[in-house]
Design a protein around this motif. Sequence first.
Motif, PDB file in Angstrom:
ATOM      1  N   LYS A 110       0.828  -1.211   0.000  1.00 46.32           N
ATOM      2  CA  LYS A 110       0.000   0.000   0.000  1.00 46.32           C
ATOM      3  C   LYS A 110       0.862   1.261   0.000  1.00 46.32           C
ATOM      4  CE  LYS A 110      -4.287  -1.706   2.087  1.00 46.32           C
ATOM      5  NZ  LYS A 110      -5.227  -1.604   3.223  1.00 46.32           N
ATOM      6  N   SER A 111       1.928   1.237   0.780  1.00 46.26           N
ATOM      7  CA  SER A 111       2.809   2.399   0.846  1.00 46.26           C
ATOM      8  C   SER A 111       3.450   2.666  -0.512  1.00 46.26           C
ATOM      9  CB  SER A 111       3.894   2.179   1.908  1.00 46.26           C
ATOM     10  OG  SER A 111       3.334   2.057   3.193  1.00 46.26           O
ATOM     11  N   GLN A 112       3.929   1.599  -1.159  1.00 47.34           N
ATOM     12  CA  GLN A 112       4.562   1.780  -2.465  1.00 47.34           C
ATOM     13  C   GLN A 112       3.550   2.190  -3.531  1.00 47.34           C
ATOM     14  OE1 GLN A 112       7.011  -1.718  -3.479  1.00 47.34           O
ATOM     15  NE2 GLN A 112       8.759  -0.427  -2.916  1.00 47.34           N
ATOM     16  N   LEU A 113       2.380   1.605  -3.505  1.00 48.18           N
ATOM     17  CA  LEU A 113       1.377   1.937  -4.514  1.00 48.18           C
ATOM     18  C   LEU A 113       0.880   3.378  -4.349  1.00 48.18           C
ATOM     19  CD1 LEU A 113      -0.474  -1.481  -4.511  1.00 48.18           C
ATOM     20  CD2 LEU A 113       0.711  -0.458  -6.467  1.00 48.18           C
ATOM     21  N   LYS A 114       0.731   3.820  -3.125  1.00 50.70           N
ATOM     22  CA  LYS A 114       0.366   5.219  -2.903  1.00 50.70           C
ATOM     23  C   LYS A 114       1.465   6.137  -3.427  1.00 50.70           C
ATOM     24  CE  LYS A 114      -1.400   8.440   0.597  1.00 50.70           C
ATOM     25  NZ  LYS A 114      -0.618   9.607   0.125  1.00 50.70           N
ATOM     26  N   GLU A 115       2.690   5.753  -3.187  1.00 49.75           N
ATOM     27  CA  GLU A 115       3.847   6.506  -3.672  1.00 49.75           C
ATOM     28  C   GLU A 115       3.816   6.608  -5.198  1.00 49.75           C
ATOM     29  OE1 GLU A 115       8.374   6.248  -2.098  1.00 49.75           O
ATOM     30  OE2 GLU A 115       7.698   4.488  -3.222  1.00 49.75           O
ATOM     31  N   LEU A 116       3.537   5.502  -5.865  1.00 53.87           N
ATOM     32  CA  LEU A 116       3.471   5.483  -7.331  1.00 53.87           C
ATOM     33  C   LEU A 116       2.324   6.344  -7.852  1.00 53.87           C
ATOM     34  CD1 LEU A 116       4.215   1.692  -7.933  1.00 53.87           C
ATOM     35  CD2 LEU A 116       5.660   3.604  -8.677  1.00 53.87           C
ATOM     36  N   ILE A 117       1.177   6.236  -7.213  1.00 49.22           N
ATOM     37  CA  ILE A 117       0.016   7.017  -7.649  1.00 49.22           C
ATOM     38  C   ILE A 117       0.237   8.504  -7.407  1.00 49.22           C
ATOM     39  CG2 ILE A 117      -2.421   7.484  -7.160  1.00 49.22           C
ATOM     40  CD1 ILE A 117      -2.700   4.433  -6.593  1.00 49.22           C
ATOM     41  N   ASP A 118       0.739   8.846  -6.230  1.00 46.26           N
ATOM     42  CA  ASP A 118       0.945  10.260  -5.892  1.00 46.26           C
ATOM     43  C   ASP A 118       2.027  10.906  -6.753  1.00 46.26           C
ATOM     44  OD1 ASP A 118      -0.983  10.082  -3.935  1.00 46.26           O
ATOM     45  OD2 ASP A 118       0.425   9.983  -2.257  1.00 46.26           O
ATOM     46  N   ASN A 119       3.086  10.163  -7.029  1.00 50.42           N
ATOM     47  CA  ASN A 119       4.233  10.755  -7.722  1.00 50.42           C
ATOM     48  C   ASN A 119       4.123  10.717  -9.244  1.00 50.42           C
ATOM     49  OD1 ASN A 119       5.339  11.230  -5.233  1.00 50.42           O
ATOM     50  ND2 ASN A 119       6.789   9.536  -5.309  1.00 50.42           N
ATOM     51  N   TYR A 120       3.445   9.672  -9.789  1.00 50.71           N
ATOM     52  CA  TYR A 120       3.486   9.474 -11.248  1.00 50.71           C
ATOM     53  C   TYR A 120       2.106   9.476 -11.911  1.00 50.71           C
ATOM     54  CZ  TYR A 120       8.062   7.950  -9.616  1.00 50.71           C
ATOM     55  OH  TYR A 120       9.282   7.893  -8.990  1.00 50.71           O
ATOM     56  N   HIS A 121       1.059   9.433 -11.129  1.00 47.77           N
ATOM     57  CA  HIS A 121      -0.312   9.559 -11.631  1.00 47.77           C
ATOM     58  C   HIS A 121      -0.617   8.612 -12.801  1.00 47.77           C
ATOM     59  CE1 HIS A 121      -0.333  13.098  -9.094  1.00 47.77           C
ATOM     60  NE2 HIS A 121       0.717  13.554  -9.744  1.00 47.77           N
ATOM     61  N   PRO A 122      -0.396   7.311 -12.637  1.00 48.97           N
ATOM     62  CA  PRO A 122      -0.726   6.376 -13.717  1.00 48.97           C
ATOM     63  C   PRO A 122      -2.231   6.294 -13.933  1.00 48.97           C
ATOM     64  CG  PRO A 122      -0.237   5.165 -11.711  1.00 48.97           C
ATOM     65  CD  PRO A 122       0.093   6.616 -11.433  1.00 48.97           C
ATOM     66  N   PHE A 123      -2.639   6.058 -15.169  1.00 48.32           N
ATOM     67  CA  PHE A 123      -4.075   5.875 -15.424  1.00 48.32           C
ATOM     68  C   PHE A 123      -4.474   4.438 -15.174  1.00 48.32           C
ATOM     69  CE2 PHE A 123      -2.860   3.750 -19.230  1.00 48.32           C
ATOM     70  CZ  PHE A 123      -3.986   3.168 -19.808  1.00 48.32           C
ATOM     71  N   LEU A 124      -3.462   3.544 -15.058  1.00 49.27           N
ATOM     72  CA  LEU A 124      -3.724   2.113 -14.961  1.00 49.27           C
ATOM     73  C   LEU A 124      -2.671   1.462 -14.080  1.00 49.27           C
ATOM     74  CD1 LEU A 124      -4.479  -0.277 -17.927  1.00 49.27           C
ATOM     75  CD2 LEU A 124      -2.471  -0.699 -16.534  1.00 49.27           C
ATOM     76  N   LEU A 125      -3.096   0.497 -13.258  1.00 45.76           N
ATOM     77  CA  LEU A 125      -2.178  -0.370 -12.518  1.00 45.76           C
ATOM     78  C   LEU A 125      -2.381  -1.799 -12.995  1.00 45.76           C
ATOM     79  CD1 LEU A 125      -2.310   0.949  -8.836  1.00 45.76           C
ATOM     80  CD2 LEU A 125      -0.430   1.179 -10.464  1.00 45.76           C
TER      81      LEU A 125
END
Length: 442
Positions: free
Chosen positions: A189-204
Amino acid sequence: MRNNTKKISLVCGLLLCLVGLSHAQGPNVPTFPAVNKQSMKDFMDLRFGMFIHWGPVTLRGTEIGWSRNHQVAQNDYDSLYKEFDPVLFDADAWVKTAKDAGMKYIVITAKHHDGFCLWPTAFTSYNIMQTPFKKDVVGALAKACKKYDIKFGIYYTVLDWYDRSYPVHNDGKGIAPDGDMNKFVQYMKSQLKELIDNYHPFLLWFDGNWEQPWTNDYAKDMYAYLKKLDPALIVNNRLGKNEHEILNEQSVGDYATPEQKIGKLNMSFPWESCITICNQWAWKPNDKMKPLKQCISTLALTAGGNGNLLLNVGPMPDGRMEARQVKQLKAMGDWLKQNGASIYGTLGGPFTPDSSFASTRKGNKIYLHLLNVSKKSLVLATIPGVHIQKAYLMTGAAVNFKENATSIELQLPDTLIPDSNDTVIVLQADKNVEDVVVVEKN
């Protein structure tokens, strides 16, 4: 990706029961948020994307993740990052390659099963900043995608054979005695939040959902967590425990993911086939590459089945994509410049695709993709309540046809077949054909 020849899940499951790990129990399951329908439509309209499998393992030319403890000794594999220095990596060049190929989105393996992270995560030192390269690959690609108007997606695996909190390892020792699944899920969860917050992917794009410690309750909790962070985020079905090719009420995720095969015509739920341009997901020296005709046919058959194609490339250890792969992708892009209307934003059908041809549709047009048609004519079943007004090539040249109560017969002179890879014929109907029932071919 999943290697079906190396399954350890059953053994791990038995061991898990024996040691009685309390973390096998999932959390309380929250209520699912609704799937964002507009996000899904926008995603499926893209039709063609680039998958990128890359990491320190390219220094050995073996498969990412799966070669750890098999073709490459664990200590060697886990130390490769110390030598990983892809000085010729150019995010713009990668994204430009996708753009020139006619691809509309990119998915990068930010973290594969080996646990190595291609971004400067704050939650493990096993990441790109500990290499001689010391540059944020994920961030560079996100920036380049924005520059070239390409959608940016991130691959993130559920399992992690490097992190000692994850209870399963592929080192032959099975269950890790110090494993703690709840702790590992918080790490995720910590890493995924980091990825979403920093890089704003449209898809995981998740993977690695099959091992015993990961439960569907964990998956449901994670899905709700991610959708709370970004309600428009798209999540594939490998977050949950169901089979990859299925999307039903038990699935956790927004679309299905057939692997190394073209999905069947399906108007019930969205799907995306992930297929390699060569044989291996990660780079392999002299790996056999699929011919151009096969690549274009794969795209046409996927769209004809109402799915997306995520075509994988594996860049080299120095950061470059192989010139032969770039050339092949450019040829696909050249074909799409002439025929893109028959792929992007279309629906599959109304005819069931096979090895000879596929069909797509949009508005009052049906696009026939001729892939392996050797006869001088093509006979199709009539579409109930629909009449064909005219037929023509994408170039505009007319195609003769006859329509009666049961069939549509198209005349195919050799002079009207300009593209041996995939010639597209347009059938213009007297009404919108997007809602017609799929019909069988004669």
